[in-house]
Design an enzyme around this catalytic site. Structure first.
Site, PDB file in Angstrom:
ATOM      1  N   SER A 168      49.311  41.184  43.557  1.00 20.86           N
ATOM      2  CA  SER A 168      50.002  40.705  44.312  1.00 20.86           C
ATOM      3  C   SER A 168      50.490  39.559  43.854  1.00 20.86           C
ATOM      4  O   SER A 168      51.409  38.846  44.320  1.00 20.86           O
ATOM      5  CB  SER A 168      49.094  39.960  45.544  1.00 20.86           C
ATOM      6  OG  SER A 168      48.625  40.642  46.825  1.00 20.86           O
TER       7      SER A 168
ATOM      8  N   VAL B  82      44.147  40.365  43.788  1.00 22.12           N
ATOM      9  CA  VAL B  82      42.903  41.154  43.065  1.00 22.12           C
ATOM     10  C   VAL B  82      42.878  41.559  41.780  1.00 22.12           C
ATOM     11  O   VAL B  82      41.252  41.576  41.635  1.00 22.12           O
ATOM     12  CB  VAL B  82      43.106  42.651  44.298  1.00 22.12           C
ATOM     13  CG1 VAL B  82      43.202  41.954  45.769  1.00 22.12           C
ATOM     14  CG2 VAL B  82      43.849  43.305  44.150  1.00 22.12           C
TER      15      VAL B  82
HETATM   16  N1  GLN Z   1      48.355  46.424  45.142  1.00 25.14           N
HETATM   17  C1  GLN Z   1      47.425  46.370  46.280  1.00 25.14           C
HETATM   18  C2  GLN Z   1      47.431  45.959  47.986  1.00 25.14           C
HETATM   19  O1  GLN Z   1      49.022  46.304  47.744  1.00 25.14           O
HETATM   20  C3  GLN Z   1      47.759  44.468  46.018  1.00 25.14           C
HETATM   21  C4  GLN Z   1      47.241  43.676  46.400  1.00 25.14           C
HETATM   22  C5  GLN Z   1      46.830  42.083  46.124  1.00 25.14           C
HETATM   23  O2  GLN Z   1      46.079  42.281  44.942  1.00 25.14           O
HETATM   24  N2  GLN Z   1      46.539  41.062  46.857  1.00 25.14           N
HETATM   25  O3  GLN Z   1      46.941  46.100  48.803  1.00 25.14           O
END
Ligand code: GLN
Length: 513
Positions: free
Chosen positions: A147, A345
């Site tokens: 994200s 995340v």
């Molecule tokens: N790749 C993750 C998703 O699209 C990124 C989410 C995140 O970092 N919150 O779910």
């Protein structure tokens, strides 16, 4: 263009007046100020310096030509945005050490590659708008953007299409829901560019007519430039995992296509593929701090002077990060920490102190909202130590009585100074001085930075204020001097300094009225 270092700078370096300065002293000053040997501005300079042997004389110094010559001059004149970078870094190290004890949260487990990451890793990197850098802990270990790519996707879309066209397709309000919630705003658009729906939308707006390889290459180049020339990596395993477990992101894209949120002719499968690939790009805390500093610096990379984003792009992106960058903890984070930030995340938070510096704090354990537990705690501690909360400068504004103000005409600076003195934040005081503000100021009650530093027992701040020539015995509206405050709160070292006793430094004595 090259330039020569002025003699006055040499004189300031030649503290002993011997007419020569050890090369190691100059290199040491550069290192202490946070300039690393891989800084492109220093490449030629360091070679020249080492080529001179052990000592430099004034002529050699004057002939030292280098693109980054102004760095040495600015160190000597204390004109850098963080003048005492060594002390500043020590404070960061202390905060790092305390925060490292926090083992709360769990690593993201929605894909096996993230679940397997060593949860104890912890890295903090700082880069100022002058390119002063500090790294603590695991700052060279790669992690995927996830994200934290969202501000870059949004900024790239803004650069491509401009604000008006981008915001035909994405809103500007916090959603108040989790980052991948299957929801759109009242007019059928993603709530903002900092959640999944909005980032998928940004992805759809970036060079949509080019082949995927070209789009990805262009985006990678952008990340390379914004990281000061360091090319990011790519985690193929994570990319495949992301794609195979992306039901929610597919659902979001289908939903947006159903309600006509995308530009016409958008290929949602290519868009999603681009988004998954971008989430799987790898960076490090060190490089992300440079990118964050570029945002802090209005879109110009501190080390290379390259403009990557327009000012208005940065302004829009930081506004979105401030209100929406921390998922459904954004409001609370804006209240408690008060700076633009974006989490991910993978456990990183990229944080921006506009006009001062960028930071990347990475530690993989995240809380239930998706934010790194240590990174949040770290930033809370940073704003409790320094004056970085967006509204710190307003503290006690209601007390202002312009008739009683002593010297400064800048109210924000006055209250920043008072707040910094009370928390022992000498770096912020030095920054105010570097920006030309006087520390000889007072609030409505006649309380000066010296009163606050004395009352809180910050002897080093008391010394510093005296060295800046502030009034030594100002009386507040109750007739109390800083010494009275130190006595009342029993701060022996401050009493000693202010009463001209044993430990009274020359600086304090000189400053005495
Ligand atoms: N790749 C993750 C998703 O699209 C990124 C989410 C995140 O970092 N919150 O779910």
């Amino acid at each position: 263009m090259t330039a020569h270092a002025p003699q006055s700078v040499f004189q300031a370096l030649d503290k002993t007046g011997t007419g020569v300065v050890p090369v190691q002293d100059i290199v040491g000053r550069l290192n202490l100020a946070g300039f690393k040997s891989d800084d492109p501005r220093l490449a030629g300079t360091l070679d020249q310096l080492y080529g001179l042997g052990d000592l430099v004389n004034p002529d050699e110094f004057e002939n030292l030509t280098y693109p980054g010559h102004s760095l040495i001059e600015r160190i000597v004149k204390e004109e850098l945005v963080i003048p005492q970078f060594g002390e500043f870094t020590e404070r960061f190290q202390e905060i790092y050490d305390v925060t490292a004890a926090n083992k709360g949260g769990r690593v993201a487990s929605y894909i096996p590659q993230l679940a397997r990451v060593d949860p104890d890793q912890f890295g903090v990197a700082v880069c100022t708008i002058d390119g002063q850098r500090a790294v603590i802990g695991d700052t060279d270990i790669p992690f995927t953007f996830q994200s934290s790519s969202k501000p870059f996707l949004y900024s790239a879309a803004l650069e491509n299409l401009g604000e008006e066209r981008v915001h035909r397709h994405v809103g500007r309000e916090p959603s108040g829901q989790t980052f991948n919630e299957l929801t759109l705003n009242k007019i059928g658009l993603p709530h903002n560019p900092m959640i999944n729906a909005g980032a998928i939308m940004s992805a759809s707006l970036i060079l949509p007519n080019l082949p995927m390889a070209e789009r990805f290459e262009a985006f990678t180049k952008l990340l390379t430039r914004i990281s000061g020339g360091r090319r990011p990596g790519f985690n193929n395993a994570i990319y495949h995992s992301e794609r195979e477990t992306a039901d929610r992101n597919f659902a979001l894209a289908h939903y947006m296509r159903e309600v006509g949120a995308f530009p016409e002719e958008t290929d949602i499968f290519k868009t999603l593929d681009f988004y998954f690939a971008v989430c799987s790009i790898e960076t490090t805390a060190r490089d992300m701090a440079t990118a964050a500093a570029t945002f802090a610096n209005g879109g110009v990379v501190p080390q290379t002077g390259t403009r990557v984003f327009r000012n208005d792009t940065v302004k829009n992106c930081l506004s979105m990060m401030y209100s929406c960058g921390m998922y459904d903890y954004s409001g609370e984070f804006a209240f408690r920490v008060g700076i633009p930030a974006k989490s991910s995340v993978s456990g990183v938070i990229m944080a921006v102190i506009p006009n001062v510096m960028g930071m990347a704090i990475w530690s993989p354990r995240i809380d239930e909202t998706g934010n790194s537990v240590r990174a949040v705690e770290f930033l809370e501690r940073v704003v409790a130590t320094f004056n970085f909360h967006n509204y710190d400068s307003l503290v006690e504004t209601r007390k202002i009585d312009p008739r009683r103000r002593r010297q400064t005409t800048d109210l924000n600076a006055t209250f920043s100074a008072i707040h910094a003195a009370s928390t022992g934040d000498i770096d912020s005081l030095q920054r105010l001085v570097a920006y030309g503000h006087s520390l000889d100021c007072e609030d409505y009650d006649g309380r000066t930075p010296l009163h606050l530093a004395a009352a809180e027992g910050h002897a080093n701040v008391v010394k510093y204020l005296c060295s800046q020539g502030v009034a030594y015995k100002p009386e507040d509206r109750w007739g109390n001097t800083p010494l009275d405050d130190a006595v009342r709160h029993e701060h022996a070292s401050v009493i000693e300094l202010l009463s001209g006793g044993e430990g009274c430094s020359d600086l304090c004595c000189q400053a005495a009225e």
